[in-house]
Design an enzyme around this catalytic site. Sequence first.
Site, PDB file in Angstrom:
ATOM      1  N   ASP A  31       0.830  -1.208   0.000  1.00  0.00           N
ATOM      2  CA  ASP A  31       0.000   0.000   0.000  1.00  0.00           C
ATOM      3  C   ASP A  31       0.867   1.262   0.000  1.00  0.00           C
ATOM      4  O   ASP A  31       1.984   1.262   0.523  1.00  0.00           O
ATOM      5  CB  ASP A  31      -0.925  -0.021   1.228  1.00  0.00           C
ATOM      6  CG  ASP A  31      -2.085   0.951   1.082  1.00  0.00           C
ATOM      7  OD1 ASP A  31      -2.402   1.349  -0.063  1.00  0.00           O
ATOM      8  OD2 ASP A  31      -2.671   1.326   2.113  1.00  0.00           O
ATOM      9  N   HIS A  48       2.247   3.462  -9.075  1.00  0.00           N
ATOM     10  CA  HIS A  48       2.066   2.041  -9.400  1.00  0.00           C
ATOM     11  C   HIS A  48       3.255   1.527 -10.223  1.00  0.00           C
ATOM     12  O   HIS A  48       3.742   0.422  -9.992  1.00  0.00           O
ATOM     13  CB  HIS A  48       0.757   1.819 -10.157  1.00  0.00           C
ATOM     14  CG  HIS A  48      -0.469   2.199  -9.361  1.00  0.00           C
ATOM     15  ND1 HIS A  48      -0.626   1.846  -8.049  1.00  0.00           N
ATOM     16  CD2 HIS A  48      -1.579   2.914  -9.703  1.00  0.00           C
ATOM     17  CE1 HIS A  48      -1.802   2.320  -7.600  1.00  0.00           C
ATOM     18  NE2 HIS A  48      -2.383   2.980  -8.589  1.00  0.00           N
ATOM     19  N   LEU A 142      11.014 -20.362  -4.888  1.00  0.00           N
ATOM     20  CA  LEU A 142       9.971 -19.525  -4.288  1.00  0.00           C
ATOM     21  C   LEU A 142       8.644 -19.637  -5.048  1.00  0.00           C
ATOM     22  O   LEU A 142       8.629 -19.607  -6.277  1.00  0.00           O
ATOM     23  CB  LEU A 142      10.447 -18.065  -4.317  1.00  0.00           C
ATOM     24  CG  LEU A 142       9.458 -17.002  -3.848  1.00  0.00           C
ATOM     25  CD1 LEU A 142       9.273 -17.073  -2.335  1.00  0.00           C
ATOM     26  CD2 LEU A 142       9.943 -15.605  -4.254  1.00  0.00           C
TER      27      LEU A 142
END
Length: 265
Positions: A31, A48, A142
């Site tokens: 955020d 963004h 991962l």
Amino acid sequence: NLLFDMDIQTQSISDRLSGAPLPRHIAIIMDGNGRWAKQRSLPRSAGHYEGVTSVRRATELCSDTGVGFLTLYAFSTENWNRPQEEVDTLMTLIGMAIERETPDLVRNNVRLRLIGDIERMPADARDRLERCRQATSHCSGLTLSLCLSYSSRWEIAEAARRLARLAADGSISADEIDEEAVEAGLATSGMPAPDLLIRTGGEKRLSNFLLWQAAYAELYFTDTLWPDFGKEALADAMADFQCRERRFGRTSEQVEADTAFQADS
Ligand code: IPE
Ligand code: IPE
Ligand code: MG
């Protein structure tokens, strides 16, 4: 040489975190992109764009330190209610970024998993995501889960619907519905629950993220805005996690006795 410097940074972070077990699964509410842009009098989309570099850094550090699962909240069900222009930009950005990063993900043995109501995504972004998922499906390092058009309530309602169907067609009885059965219907099924849940950007709320799975997650809130969140910042969160005592409802004495027993055997 930037690459060389990055290796040194990762090495020093690894050394710093070597004392205690790392979280097996880290989940992040990314955020603060909009505020990062606003501080610079830039359009929200600039935040963004910049946020993608933070995704890259977090993925690299988790991959390099042997964290098994990284789950990122990239777009919530509620985010569909943002101005159409911002939604469109985000969808385009997500598709472009994932396509660009696919070769590196493969090189680093990172497997992409998609979590959320992906059907709701525009076809172009969905196709690019799906191509990346397929290209990385053989990777065994991962697991990077991107939560897109995701909300926890949506997910739990989906799981309930699935169980109702199974009960209606007689595959299971109502009495067989236990926590494991609910969990099997969640979008995260098969993954361990997050050990560490980070939220950047200063808010102290979960915003409909992993409500079921985070039942015993260690929560870490930081004011750092997502585009500013680098490897050192993530390492700070991991080091903080290493200082927590996870009791899972038991007493501190019980936990200590258990740890001593494990050290002995
Ligand atoms: C998080 O940053 C990214 C998404 C929710 C897609 P925000 O866009 O929410 O940034 P702030 O909270 O407005 O600063
Ligand atoms: C949460 O951030 C969702 C994501 C990070 C994808 P928001 O910015 O949408 O959360 P609220 O609206 O402040 O709760
Ligand atoms: Mg926000």
